[in-house]
Design a protein around this motif. Structure first.
Motif, PDB file in Angstrom:
ATOM      1  N   THR A 177       0.925  -1.292  -0.023  1.00 40.40           N
ATOM      2  CA  THR A 177       0.098  -0.014  -0.052  1.00 40.40           C
ATOM      3  C   THR A 177       0.869   1.233  -0.033  1.00 40.40           C
ATOM      4  O   THR A 177       0.612   2.155  -0.748  1.00 40.40           O
ATOM      5  N   THR A 178       1.869   1.528   0.815  1.00 35.86           N
ATOM      6  CA  THR A 178       2.620   2.507   1.148  1.00 35.86           C
ATOM      7  C   THR A 178       3.993   2.624   0.148  1.00 35.86           C
ATOM      8  O   THR A 178       4.485   3.590  -0.076  1.00 35.86           O
ATOM      9  N   GLY A 179       4.365   1.450  -0.175  1.00 39.67           N
ATOM     10  CA  GLY A 179       5.766   1.560  -0.968  1.00 39.67           C
ATOM     11  C   GLY A 179       6.948   1.358   0.175  1.00 39.67           C
ATOM     12  O   GLY A 179       8.258   1.347  -0.246  1.00 39.67           O
ATOM     13  N   ILE A 180       6.618   1.595   1.424  1.00 36.02           N
ATOM     14  CA  ILE A 180       7.670   1.501   2.345  1.00 36.02           C
ATOM     15  C   ILE A 180       8.100  -0.090   2.601  1.00 36.02           C
ATOM     16  O   ILE A 180       7.422  -0.778   3.064  1.00 36.02           O
ATOM     17  N   PRO A 181       9.447  -0.399   2.177  1.00 36.98           N
ATOM     18  CA  PRO A 181       9.990  -1.811   2.292  1.00 36.98           C
ATOM     19  C   PRO A 181      10.284  -2.167   3.696  1.00 36.98           C
ATOM     20  O   PRO A 181      10.419  -1.480   4.561  1.00 36.98           O
ATOM     21  N   ASP A 182      10.199  -3.428   4.024  1.00 36.80           N
ATOM     22  CA  ASP A 182      10.731  -4.171   5.119  1.00 36.80           C
ATOM     23  C   ASP A 182      12.076  -4.344   4.898  1.00 36.80           C
ATOM     24  O   ASP A 182      12.599  -4.824   4.277  1.00 36.80           O
ATOM     25  N   ALA A 183      12.975  -3.479   5.875  1.00 34.22           N
ATOM     26  CA  ALA A 183      14.303  -3.545   5.465  1.00 34.22           C
ATOM     27  C   ALA A 183      14.958  -4.500   6.088  1.00 34.22           C
ATOM     28  O   ALA A 183      16.191  -4.936   5.886  1.00 34.22           O
ATOM     29  N   ASP A 184      14.303  -5.461   7.195  1.00 33.14           N
ATOM     30  CA  ASP A 184      14.822  -6.754   7.483  1.00 33.14           C
ATOM     31  C   ASP A 184      13.822  -7.695   7.899  1.00 33.14           C
ATOM     32  O   ASP A 184      13.040  -7.670   8.949  1.00 33.14           O
ATOM     33  N   LYS A 185      13.578  -8.557   6.753  1.00 36.06           N
ATOM     34  CA  LYS A 185      12.728  -9.552   6.933  1.00 36.06           C
ATOM     35  C   LYS A 185      12.661 -10.473   8.134  1.00 36.06           C
ATOM     36  O   LYS A 185      11.997 -11.474   8.346  1.00 36.06           O
ATOM     37  N   SER A 186      13.977 -10.783   8.626  1.00 36.44           N
ATOM     38  CA  SER A 186      14.219 -11.742   9.587  1.00 36.44           C
ATOM     39  C   SER A 186      14.069 -11.335  10.973  1.00 36.44           C
ATOM     40  O   SER A 186      14.250 -12.318  11.938  1.00 36.44           O
ATOM     41  N   THR A 187      13.959 -10.156  11.409  1.00 36.52           N
ATOM     42  CA  THR A 187      13.498  -9.623  12.561  1.00 36.52           C
ATOM     43  C   THR A 187      12.195  -8.844  12.605  1.00 36.52           C
ATOM     44  O   THR A 187      11.506  -8.585  11.544  1.00 36.52           O
ATOM     45  N   ASP A 188      11.841  -8.488  13.787  1.00 34.99           N
ATOM     46  CA  ASP A 188      10.686  -7.549  13.971  1.00 34.99           C
ATOM     47  C   ASP A 188      10.918  -6.084  13.234  1.00 34.99           C
ATOM     48  O   ASP A 188       9.954  -5.416  13.278  1.00 34.99           O
ATOM     49  N   PHE A 189      12.057  -5.709  13.413  1.00 35.40           N
ATOM     50  CA  PHE A 189      12.327  -4.547  12.654  1.00 35.40           C
ATOM     51  C   PHE A 189      11.833  -4.322  11.441  1.00 35.40           C
ATOM     52  O   PHE A 189      12.045  -4.995  10.461  1.00 35.40           O
ATOM     53  N   TYR A 190      10.969  -3.389  11.143  1.00 38.08           N
ATOM     54  CA  TYR A 190      10.321  -3.213   9.852  1.00 38.08           C
ATOM     55  C   TYR A 190      11.308  -2.072   8.888  1.00 38.08           C
ATOM     56  O   TYR A 190      11.838  -2.370   8.067  1.00 38.08           O
ATOM     57  N   ASN A 191      11.452  -0.761   9.622  1.00 36.22           N
ATOM     58  CA  ASN A 191      12.185   0.245   8.974  1.00 36.22           C
ATOM     59  C   ASN A 191      12.364   1.510   9.951  1.00 36.22           C
ATOM     60  O   ASN A 191      11.395   1.577  10.698  1.00 36.22           O
ATOM     61  N   LEU A 192      13.113   2.422   9.646  1.00 39.70           N
ATOM     62  CA  LEU A 192      13.199   3.645  10.570  1.00 39.70           C
ATOM     63  C   LEU A 192      12.967   4.869   9.610  1.00 39.70           C
ATOM     64  O   LEU A 192      13.718   4.906   8.255  1.00 39.70           O
ATOM     65  N   ILE A 193      11.907   5.262   9.911  1.00 38.81           N
ATOM     66  CA  ILE A 193      11.301   6.469   8.836  1.00 38.81           C
ATOM     67  C   ILE A 193      11.787   7.664   9.275  1.00 38.81           C
ATOM     68  O   ILE A 193      11.771   8.017  10.518  1.00 38.81           O
ATOM     69  N   ASP A 194      12.577   8.542   8.418  1.00 38.41           N
ATOM     70  CA  ASP A 194      12.835   9.954   8.687  1.00 38.41           C
ATOM     71  C   ASP A 194      11.658  10.823   8.040  1.00 38.41           C
ATOM     72  O   ASP A 194      11.792  10.918   6.840  1.00 38.41           O
ATOM     73  N   VAL A 195      10.876  11.364   9.115  1.00 38.25           N
ATOM     74  CA  VAL A 195       9.978  12.219   8.564  1.00 38.25           C
ATOM     75  C   VAL A 195      10.480  13.798   8.546  1.00 38.25           C
ATOM     76  O   VAL A 195      11.064  14.358   9.465  1.00 38.25           O
ATOM     77  N   LYS A 196      10.554  13.999   7.293  1.00 33.61           N
ATOM     78  CA  LYS A 196      11.236  15.637   6.810  1.00 33.61           C
ATOM     79  C   LYS A 196      10.149  16.384   6.635  1.00 33.61           C
ATOM     80  O   LYS A 196       9.241  16.429   5.635  1.00 33.61           O
ATOM     81  N   LEU A 197      10.194  17.632   7.290  1.00 34.07           N
ATOM     82  CA  LEU A 197       9.196  18.496   7.096  1.00 34.07           C
ATOM     83  C   LEU A 197      10.212  19.716   6.784  1.00 34.07           C
ATOM     84  O   LEU A 197      10.901  20.304   7.199  1.00 34.07           O
ATOM     85  N   THR A 198       9.500  20.248   5.340  1.00 36.55           N
ATOM     86  CA  THR A 198      10.366  21.272   4.902  1.00 36.55           C
ATOM     87  C   THR A 198       9.207  22.705   4.789  1.00 36.55           C
ATOM     88  O   THR A 198       7.976  22.394   4.555  1.00 36.55           O
ATOM     89  N   LEU A 199       9.755  23.623   5.609  1.00 41.50           N
ATOM     90  CA  LEU A 199       8.945  25.035   5.229  1.00 41.50           C
ATOM     91  C   LEU A 199       9.493  26.167   4.574  1.00 41.50           C
ATOM     92  O   LEU A 199      10.967  26.352   4.659  1.00 41.50           O
ATOM     93  N   TRP A 200       8.745  26.960   3.920  1.00 34.32           N
ATOM     94  CA  TRP A 200       9.592  28.185   3.431  1.00 34.32           C
ATOM     95  C   TRP A 200       8.426  29.393   2.838  1.00 34.32           C
ATOM     96  O   TRP A 200       7.227  28.830   2.733  1.00 34.32           O
ATOM     97  N   ARG A 201       8.796  30.400   2.833  1.00 34.72           N
ATOM     98  CA  ARG A 201       7.892  31.482   2.444  1.00 34.72           C
ATOM     99  C   ARG A 201       7.886  31.695   0.850  1.00 34.72           C
ATOM    100  O   ARG A 201       8.908  31.496   0.199  1.00 34.72           O
ATOM    101  N   MET A 202       6.698  31.865   0.542  1.00 35.22           N
ATOM    102  CA  MET A 202       6.497  32.151  -0.890  1.00 35.22           C
ATOM    103  C   MET A 202       7.100  33.407  -1.108  1.00 35.22           C
ATOM    104  O   MET A 202       6.820  34.455  -0.587  1.00 35.22           O
TER     105      MET A 202
END
Length: 203
Positions: free
Chosen positions: A178-203
């Motif tokens: 659904t999301t396109g976010i891959p499972d980085a390690d299928k052998s463990t419970d760790f799925y992935n580490l998501i870096d949420v980037k918020l970009t702001l700028w004045r028009m």
């Protein structure tokens, strides 16, 4: 004494008056300059200084918003983590009323969208939200969550890392599809580490 009368020195009153007038004029000009300099604020108001001030404000604002979204009570997911887990994989853009995807679906139930609508959009601040993560090949890939165009040169970027585990989702395989976010390690419970980037700028 040779009988001659003493020589009288002629005084040119006209020349003295001119000198006096020049002096008074000089004093007046100096006074005006001093007054003007003291009355004018000498705080640097160049465009670069103004831009730096705006960037600092945007940086603080972005950090505060991500901090609020990433806060969680004991045993509960943060709002930011829930937004990632509930994402349908679509890219949304602000249309002055709602966040709408190319498929014309409206982004609802998103705490990230709600805080942006409450704080950012009324101020006319352009913004993007992107998810960066580890791909199947081990490289970094980025997916747009909210995208409103290419940021300007004076944009600020603030990020927050969110850990996803297989146990966070009912069906990891469906989540990846659904999301396109891959499972980085299928052998463990760790799925992935998501870096949420918020970009702001004045028009």
């Amino acid at each position: 004494m040779d009988g001659k009368s003493p020589r009288r020195i002629k005084t040119d009153t006209s020349a003295q008056l001119h000198t006096l007038e020049s002096l008074i004029t000089l004093i007046l000009i100096t006074g005006v300059i001093v007054f003007t300099v003291q009355a004018t604020s000498l705080t640097p108001l160049t465009s670069s200084t103004a831009n730096a001030h705006i960037e600092a404000q945007l940086q603080t604002l972005a950090q505060d918003m991500l901090s609020v979204l990433d806060h969680s009570t004991s045993g509960q997911n943060s709002s930011l983590k829930d937004d990632i887990l509930n994402w349908n994989g679509e890219e949304y853009a602000w249309n002055s009323t709602d966040y709408v995807s190319e498929e014309n679906s409206i982004l609802t139930g998103s705490s990230t969208a709600n805080i942006l609508m409450d704080i950012i959009t009324p101020k006319g601040i352009a913004h993007n939200v992107e998810f960066a993560m580890i791909s199947d090949t081990g490289s970094i890939m980025t997916l747009p969550y909210i995208f409103n165009g290419e940021p300007s040169d004076n944009a600020v970027v603030v990020s927050r890392r969110v850990l996803l585990s297989n146990s966070d989702m009912s069906n990891p395989t469906q989540f990846q599809y659904t999301t396109g976010i891959p499972d980085a390690d299928k052998s463990t419970d760790f799925y992935n580490l998501i870096d949420v980037k918020l970009t702001l700028w004045r028009m």
